[in-house]
Scaffold this active site. Structure first.
Site, PDB file in Angstrom:
ATOM      1  CG  ASP A 132      -2.157  -0.814   1.079  1.00 31.91           C
ATOM      2  OD1 ASP A 132      -2.386  -1.450  -0.021  1.00 31.91           O
ATOM      3  OD2 ASP A 132      -2.758  -1.263   2.143  1.00 31.91           O
ATOM      4  NE  ARG A 182      -5.303  -1.849  -3.891  1.00 36.95           N
ATOM      5  CZ  ARG A 182      -4.688  -2.202  -2.571  1.00 36.95           C
ATOM      6  NH1 ARG A 182      -4.019  -1.156  -2.103  1.00 36.95           N
ATOM      7  NH2 ARG A 182      -4.400  -3.467  -2.338  1.00 36.95           N
ATOM      8  NE  ARG A 286      -5.481   6.800   5.988  1.00 37.21           N
ATOM      9  CZ  ARG A 286      -4.906   6.383   7.178  1.00 37.21           C
ATOM     10  NH1 ARG A 286      -4.383   7.003   8.034  1.00 37.21           N
ATOM     11  NH2 ARG A 286      -4.611   4.911   7.245  1.00 37.21           N
TER      12      ARG A 286
END
Length: 305
Positions: A132, A182, A286
């Protein structure tokens, strides 16, 4: 008003006092609707149900900004146990992780060591791992580590955020890696010196990155709940005859469930990003910052059992 709301929730995401409070009363605020459980074992039946419906999954053990070597090694072992459980239960799931949870803020050698241990197990078990992306201050280090590891391990992806000015150049530099990417808008509070200040520019750049990575021939995960982004991708792949095997849509667990089902019916690959763990608070804030409509989850959690 939307910008004020986003800044407010991003500010709350870093509040340590509220983090401690949230761990005690999380389910009352709707956390159980977007988090798979406090442990991976609690998430397994949810993943099995999603797989049964035709949805693929990626799981993320929540927690970041680790400053202790022992904790970073514990986090790595949790990833390994997760990978083993995915294989043992024959789950259609990948694993997502953050380098700060593995010691990025401690030293680079520790992160590489932890990642290689994780990736060796993932390769053996046939599980893909995605790194990520975090805030812009860690972007360069994250991509450099990704490129180094991608030379050794095929089953590795990472994330590029469209709100950063640098992302177009990052795609150029990653091209030689044949990356699995991604593509997201981004969910951290950033300075106008490094990030687009308005939603229109962020959306425009995301469309550009999607087109660029797909036409470069690389597998692309389009991670967005935005109808306009999804529709753009559909038209793009049709126009350029890009097969469904070359891309997927990704959406967060508990959000846009009907859209996920609709996309499946249309024949697209859909993957659900399912976090689990006790450190859910920053993630939750978030998500509220990204999309004001998500606030409804919190309100429902307060007033409904």
């Amino acid at each position: 008003m939307e910008a004020i709301s986003k800044n407010f929730f991003l500010y709350l995401s870093n509040n340590k006092l509220l983090d401690r409070f949230a761990k005690r009363f999380g389910k009352r605020f709707g956390a159980d609707k977007i988090v798979g459980g406090e442990t991976f074992s609690q998430a397994i039946p949810l993943i099995q149900q999603l797989n049964h419906e035709g949805l693929q999954v990626t799981v993320d053990h929540l927690g970041e900004f680790v400053n202790c070597e022992a904790e970073a090694r514990d986090r790595a072992q949790e990833c390994i146990r997760c990978i083993q459980s995915i294989a043992n239960h024959q789950l259609n799931s990948e694993v997502s992780l953050k380098l700060t949870s593995l010691g990025l803020d401690i030293n680079r050698e520790l992160v590489i060591e932890n990642m290689e241990t994780i990736l060796e197990e993932a390769e053996k078990r046939g599980v893909t791992v995605t790194i990520d992306m975090e805030d812009s201050s860690r972007c360069e280090a994250t991509l450099e580590i990704y490129k180094e590891l991608k030379d050794k391990y095929e089953n590795l992806g990472t994330v590029v955020q469209s709100y950063l000015y640098r992302s177009d150049k990052d795609l150029d530099e990653l091209d030689a890696c044949k990356p699995y990417l991604r593509l997201v808008k981004g969910a951290y509070k950033e300075s106008g010196k490094v990030a687009f200040p308005d939603k229109e520019s962020v959306d425009k750049n995301l469309k550009h990155l999607i087109k660029k990575n797909l036409l470069n021939g690389h597998y692309t995960a389009i991670a967005s709940h935005d109808d306009a982004i999804v529709d753009y991708t559909k038209k793009l792949v049709e126009e350029h005859d890009i097969p469904n095997e070359r891309f997927e849509f990704q959406m967060l667990y508990g959000m846009r469930n009907q859209m996920q089902k609709d996309l499946l019916k249309e024949g697209y690959n859909v993957r659900v990003y399912m976090p689990y763990g006790e450190d859910w608070y920053g993630y939750f804030m978030r998500r509220l910052a990204e999309r004001p409509a998500n606030i409804a989850f919190a309100i429902k959690g307060i007033f409904c059992k």
